[in-house]
Scaffold this active site. Structure first.
Site, PDB file in Angstrom:
ATOM      1  N   THR A 290       0.960  -1.311  -0.083  1.00  0.00           N
ATOM      2  CA  THR A 290      -0.084  -0.110   0.091  1.00  0.00           C
ATOM      3  C   THR A 290       0.748   1.212   0.023  1.00  0.00           C
ATOM      4  O   THR A 290       2.035   1.263   0.400  1.00  0.00           O
ATOM      5  CB  THR A 290      -0.809   0.139   1.265  1.00  0.00           C
ATOM      6  OG1 THR A 290       0.083   0.086   2.371  1.00  0.00           O
ATOM      7  CG2 THR A 290      -1.690  -1.190   1.374  1.00  0.00           C
ATOM      8  N   ASP A 291       0.320   2.322  -0.447  1.00  0.00           N
ATOM      9  CA  ASP A 291       1.001   3.756  -0.022  1.00  0.00           C
ATOM     10  C   ASP A 291       0.649   3.837   1.321  1.00  0.00           C
ATOM     11  O   ASP A 291      -0.246   3.169   1.927  1.00  0.00           O
ATOM     12  CB  ASP A 291       0.330   4.662  -0.744  1.00  0.00           C
ATOM     13  CG  ASP A 291       1.238   5.917  -0.947  1.00  0.00           C
ATOM     14  OD1 ASP A 291       1.926   5.938  -0.107  1.00  0.00           O
ATOM     15  OD2 ASP A 291       1.137   6.911  -1.751  1.00  0.00           O
TER      16      ASP A 291
END
Ligand code: NOJ
Length: 788
Positions: A290-291
């Protein structure tokens, strides 16, 4: 004939660009040649097998993935659920030395991962180099330099013990105001794709893992964590997915999914984006993280079933319960919410990436810096001699926009030089005084946010110009105030030349935390900051040899002064990194002949651009395929400076265009009709047509030309009027000629058929368009393609 074909086929794999650091180049060209044959081989072996859910593995490979996957699978088979989950769960922000960290897993002798920004250098560390921004390296249109930048940067990340470099950023410049445009490689998918490929190859060459981001359609900062980028399937394939595809072809081992939604579903839990497009259609074998704190379902476990593999930075909690993987994922596997096979797949992907890069070999450095407390670091100097490369990249990425009466290069006879504007000088508090470069004080050499690194030093233009002036007995008169127009005029009046420096900055929004001079990530407008227009007009009012120098994150509006007769030259220097002043002097005095080309269009009016920032929930990509120059071409809008534009101190002529079909081309029916092909089809990507032409340096000095090949499609393609499909960077001594060869594949002509979910080449007449920019056509020929 057979011999000729072999010769042409081989030459297509070569970049013919020549550059000053020739020994590096020789190595790189060899590497590139080896790569190309390996890639084609890999594609041949890995015909598409179609998609399954959850994420498939072991069906398509690039490089040494098969061996790494076998090894990873064997290790995963011995692991507990808890340990497998640990591989995928960050330890939490500031709970490890890097911006992202995964824990050690002693049972398999695994040290955990250090994941660190940024695309311009090792962030939050000392004794590192700050490289020219992505947008600058794109402006070189030089694959060799792109590779060299990746190699040098990769060596620095590895030297600091980083396992995963969080870059490159391969989103597309869609709106000129978008805050992170400067981290990217510009507005064209082909150029971005080539830069993506070379950067990943360079970064990963010595064992580092690269992470391409932000997947996908994170093309603005405004509302980045809530908005939905709404994009049609064909546009996705032909514009936004292509650079990610090129990264996979280069062997990238990790992806970062973006904060935004894509067509109504968050990218990090978007099954179509992750499982269908990335892992099935494009055959990606690595892992997706994920960011940082990207929004997921309650525990992040549903996202796992949609194709997410790792959560960063990892300690999110909701309603008092620990969330986002960790214990939540252990429980989800125990209750059958997440199949064990999916957890095994995640763990296999993460370990295979580690093995394929050889990070288990025993000699990979351990982390020797601390992002949060520098006193805990070992202060290893990893800069090597990269400053030479950075200086030459800074110069090669500088775009000369205007040069009336050959004002530049300056001769050594210049006696008095005015230097005006705050951007010419240093930040009085030091180059790192604003955290994350969250200010625009002094020379602008980076934007702000997580795309930055700390300067070990930064050469400002005034120092570099003064050093040059001293060597030729010239005197410098400076005024570093942007507001004091009287002082600017006094400094400029009566001098042989006046340099006026202007800037425009932008960066990462970080959910409203970072506001720089009223700009929240995306720029408020396209004007130069600090009253730059007024400053230029004041100087030009006094000095008939006014040279405007722009350090900016992207296009600015220059209509208020660009046609002023005293503005004789304009230099777009972009964000040149730590050697900014030296790189600029190399261009101004002609030690380096400018060859930078605009990686985006500069319009006459902000309303001329194909897209702007959307302020609402929906970011509708209504322009579809028609972004940047495709839009200007389609709508007959004359830009101020077009994509691919840039001047030189010499001139080049183009002649003798020749087009040769390779096997399977027109007239070679043995290869069967042109049909619809899946993305991984080798037939689609193999060299198909070779285009050759003669290029001559017709001017008085040596220089580098950037020939560009665009394809003007058949009307049945329903495509933009022309699209970049190849380029080169060719150094020629004055009077010298060379034969330039460029290859095209069927993919160069193909359009995505959304109904069939395949690529096809529509039947008809195509223009092969060779020129010095997207509007400076030098050679043209039409070919007929049988198509479908
Ligand atoms: C958020 C940014 O979007 C991303 O590019 C960066 O790598 C992470 N934060 C980690 O700093």
């Amino acid at each position: 004939m057979a011999k000729l074909l072999v010769l042409l086929l081989c030459s297509c794999a070569l970049s013919l660009g020549v550059f000053i650091f020739s020994s590096i180049e020789a190595v790189l060209l060899k590497a590139s040649r080896q790569h190309n044959s390996r890639y084609h081989h890999a594609l041949t072996r890995n015909q598409n097998t179609g998609g399954t859910t959850p994420t498939p593995i072991g069906t398509k490979h690039v490089g040494d993935w098969p061996a790494a996957i076998v090894k990873a699978k064997a290790v995963v088979a011995s692991m507990s659920v808890k340990d497998k989950v640990a591989l995928a769960t960050g330890v939490g922000r500031e709970k490890g030395p890097c911006v992202g960290n995964t824990p050690a897993v002693p049972s398999i002798d695994y040290p955990g991962l250090c994941l660190q920004d940024s695309p311009t250098g090792v962030r939050l560390a000392d004794f590192v180099s700050v490289f020219p921004a992505g947008i600058n390296i794109a402006a070189t249109f030089n694959r060799t330099m792109m590779r060299a930048r990746g190699l040098a940067m990769g060596a620095e990340f590895k030297g600091k013990g980083v396992n995963v470099a969080l870059g490159p950023d391969i989103n597309i410049v869609r709106s000129p105001r978008a805050g992170r445009n400067w981290e990217t490689f510009g507005a064209d998918p082909y150029l971005t794709g080539e830069a993506s490929f070379e950067t990943v190859k360079g970064l990963q060459a010595n064992g580092l893992q690269a992470c391409v981001k932000h997947y996908i359609n994170n093309e603005q900062e405004t509302n980045r964590t809530s908005s939905s980028s709404n994009v049609d399937d064909r546009t996705t394939h032909e514009i936004y997915l292509h650079p990610f595809f090129k990264a996979i072809q280069a062997g990238v081992v990790s992806f970062m999914c973006s904060y935004n939604q894509v067509n109504g579903t968050y990218a990090c839990e978007n099954e179509h984006v992750l499982n269908d497009l990335l892992k099935t259609e494009l055959g990606f074998q690595g892992y997706v993280m994920t960011d940082w704190w990207a929004r997921l379902d309650e525990f992040g476990t549903l996202a796992v079933n949609k194709g997410l593999d790792m959560v960063m930075p990892g300690e999110v909690s909701r309603g008092g319960k620990s969330s986002y993987f960790g214990t939540a994922l252990v429980n989800a596997v125990k209750t059958g919410q997440v199949p064990t096979s999916r957890l095994d797949d995640m763990a296999t992907r993460i370990l295979a990436a580690y093995y394929v890069q050889g990070q288990d070999s025993g000699d990979y450095p351990s982390v020797n810096f601390d992002s949060w407390n520098s006193s805990r670091g070992k202060h290893m100097d990893v800069q090597g001699d990269h400053k030479k490369l950075i200086r030459s990249m800074g110069a090669a990425s500088t775009v000369l926009l205007k040069n009336d009466g050959s004002q530049l290069p300056l001769g050594n006879s210049v006696r008095s030089i005015a230097v005006v504007g705050s951007d010419a000088g240093p930040n009085p508090e030091g180059p790192n005084s604003c955290l994350g470069r969250r200010c625009n004080v002094g020379i602008l050499a980076l934007g702000w946010g997580s795309g930055t690194a700390d300067f070990t030093y930064l050469i400002d233009p005034l120092s570099a110009i003064t050093a040059k002036a001293n060597s030729i007995n010239a005197t410098v008169f400076s005024s570093l105030s942007d507001a004091d127009l009287i002082a600017a005029k006094n400094a400029s009046s009566g001098k042989d030349v006046a340099f006026v420096f202007i800037t425009a900055d932008s960066g990462e929004a970080s959910e409203g935390h970072i506001l720089v001079e009223g700009n929240l990530g995306d720029r408020n407008d396209l004007n130069a900051w600090h009253g730059g227009n007024e400053l230029v007009k004041a100087v030009a009012g006094e000095n008939k040899n006014t040279v405007v120098i722009i350090h900016a994150v992207g296009a600015i509006n220059m209509e208020l002064w660009i046609d002023h007769p005293n503005v004789t030259a304009v230099v777009h220097a972009g964000l040149q990194g730590q050697e900014a002043g030296n790189s600029l002097v190399d261009i101004l005095w002609g030690d380096v002949n400018p060859s930078g080309r605009l990686p985006y269009t500069i319009a006459k009016s902000p309303s001329d651009y194909s897209a702007d920032i959307s302020s609402g929930y929906n970011v509708d990509y209504t322009e579809g395929l028609y972004i940047d120059y495709r839009w200007f071409d389609q709508n007959n809008i004359t830009p101020r400076f077009e994509f691919g534009y840039g001047l030189s101190y010499t001139s080049f002529s183009y002649s003798a265009l020749a087009i040769v079909y390779l096997r399977g081309g027109l007239g070679d029916k043995s290869q069967g009709p042109i049909g619809l092909e899946r993305s991984l089809s080798s037939w689609l990507h193999n060299d198909w047509i070779t285009v050759t032409f003669e290029l001559t340096n017709t001017g008085l000095v040596d220089g580098t030309e950037i020939p560009q090949l665009y394809i003007a499609p058949s009307p049945s393609s329903n495509s933009p009027p022309k699209q970049l499909r190849n380029f080169d960077s060719v150094f020629l001594r004055k009077g010298e000629s060379t034969l330039v060869k460029m290859c095209l594949s069927r993919y160069s002509f193909a359009v995505w058929n959304s109904v069939e979910q395949r690529w096809g080449v529509p039947r008809g007449k195509y223009g092969i368009w060779v020129g010095a920019s997207s509007r400076d056509r030098r050679l043209y020929e039409e070919i007929h393609v049988r198509g479908f």
